[in-house]
Design an enzyme around this catalytic site. Structure first.
Site, short mmCIF file in Angstrom:
data_model
loop_
_atom_site.label_atom_id
_atom_site.label_comp_id
_atom_site.label_asym_id
_atom_site.label_seq_id
_atom_site.Cartn_x
_atom_site.Cartn_y
_atom_site.Cartn_z
N CYS A 1 23.29 36.12 -17.11
CA CYS A 1 23.54 34.60 -15.80
C CYS A 1 24.86 34.76 -15.87
O CYS A 1 25.15 33.96 -17.35
CB CYS A 1 22.49 33.96 -16.13
N CYS B 1 25.38 30.94 -17.99
CA CYS B 1 25.39 30.89 -19.70
C CYS B 1 25.94 31.39 -20.80
O CYS B 1 26.18 33.03 -20.75
CB CYS B 1 23.64 31.41 -19.44
N GLU C 1 19.27 29.77 -32.31
CA GLU C 1 20.20 28.23 -32.59
C GLU C 1 18.95 28.20 -31.92
O GLU C 1 17.97 28.50 -30.72
CB GLU C 1 21.17 28.37 -32.13
N CYS D 1 22.05 22.49 -22.14
CA CYS D 1 21.57 24.01 -21.66
C CYS D 1 22.65 24.76 -21.16
O CYS D 1 23.94 24.06 -20.73
CB CYS D 1 20.83 23.17 -20.08
N CYS E 1 21.28 38.01 -25.82
CA CYS E 1 19.93 37.63 -24.45
C CYS E 1 20.39 38.95 -23.80
O CYS E 1 21.65 39.64 -23.62
CB CYS E 1 20.31 36.51 -24.03
N CYS F 1 13.33 22.67 -28.65
CA CYS F 1 14.01 23.87 -27.90
C CYS F 1 14.14 24.77 -28.56
O CYS F 1 15.39 25.06 -29.48
CB CYS F 1 15.32 23.66 -27.23
#
Length: 328
Positions: free
Chosen positions: A96, A99, A72, A317, A92, A85
């Site tokens: 975290c 997220c 994305e 975010c 990933c 962005c």
């Protein structure tokens, strides 16, 4: 192939400067050469799978890669800038806790051209939807850019190259969760783009809780790496800090952050938290955020409060997580 050498330069220009994705469009090549190229090569272009437009005009797109994986990227329009962005990995490997991407597996690193293609496609959206050129790029989408160091660096080289997109390095920001060794490498490579560190807590106990990467990259090691980076590049650093309700939103937290800011010339972006279904974190109260920012400003630290964009389409975010499965 017995062709003249300048033909390679022409193909290169079509691929990078003109972002061509089809040999048939390479109009200054002879038809037989185009046919030969089609037989021997494929252009693994990134394609827009679908786009959603937020009520605040933010556009989130999912992109299909040549191997069926999906990533994305987001276009964030503001009155004075158009920011892309972009993602650096499929998923990933960091976990975290706040997220959405951190709850996905990392499937692979993106190649430099796949990062470049996201920029090209998002720039096209900026022109078509808003009649504005792209002004900024942030490597803040899916993935940890410094764990795809060579792909990230090569993409920046192509984006800033005169025979690429010819964008100024100062308009690019690479964001990291904090990998000390790679921050030092950025210093050794004397990069010209901006560096942002997702800090979110300025004491190790709290940071370990929400960002397990901190266990191998303590705040002390990050501070040393940042000093080294600044000595080599003279680039000020941006610290990103989400103020979570009842977690890191007290005066004591702001004092710890202010102390950490003394290590290198920097500014702080306080970021509104965007809740996700997989985690229990909440955004701090508005007055708490304002008090936090005011304290930092009283200590002479340039502090911006960043309000969330694209929240209604999960484009904000920490909200990027592919809801569709990769294409077979």
């Amino acid at each position: 192939m017995g062709e003249q050498g300048f033909r390679a330069k022409q193909v290169y220009e079509w691929l990078w400067a003109k972002s061509c994705t089809d040999f048939d469009q390479m109009s200054n090549l002879s038809k037989p050469l185009r046919e030969t190229l089609k037989q021997h090569f494929e252009i693994r272009a990134v394609r827009v799978r679908q786009s959603q437009i937020s009520s605040d005009k933010t556009i989130k797109s999912s992109f299909t890669l040549y191997d069926g994986n999906i990533i994305e990227g987001v276009l964030i329009p503001t009155p004075d800038r158009m920011t892309a962005c972009v993602s650096s990995q499929v998923g990933c490997s960091l976990t975290c806790k706040f997220c959405a991407t951190g709850y996905m597996d990392r499937k692979r690193n993106l190649q430099a051209d796949e990062i470049y293609d996201q920029v090209v496609l998002i720039a096209k959206q900026a022109e078509e939807k808003y009649g504005q050129p792209l002004t900024n790029i942030v490597y803040m989408g899916m993935g940890e850019p410094l764990l795809n160091y060579s792909g990230m660096m090569k993409s920046v080289e192509r984006i800033t190259a005169p025979d690429g997109l010819n964008m100024a390095a100062k308009r690019i920001t690479v964001s990291t969760a904090g990998i000390a060794k790679m921050i030092r490498k950025l210093g050794d490579d004397e990069v010209r783009f901006n560096l942002a560190l997702s800090l979110h807590a300025a004491n190790d106990k709290k940071r370990n809780e929400i960002m397990p990467i901190n266990e191998q990259n303590s705040l002390k090691s990050l501070a040393e790496a940042l000093k080294y980076y600044y000595a080599k590049t003279k680039n000020p650093v941006t610290f990103e800090y989400i103020v979570f309700h009842n977690f890191n939103d007290e005066l004591e937290d702001a004092q710890e952050l202010a102390r950490f800011c003394k290590h290198v010339p920097c500014k702080v972006n306080i970021i509104e938290y965007n809740p996700i279904a997989l985690a229990d974190f909440l955004n701090a109260e508005a007055d708490k955020i304002d008090q936090f920012a005011e304290y930092l400003r009283s200590q002479g630290i340039v502090t911006n409060v960043r309000r969330s964009r694209g929240k209604d389409i999960d484009a904000a975010c920490g909200q990027l997580a592919i809801k569709e499965k990769a294409e077979a």
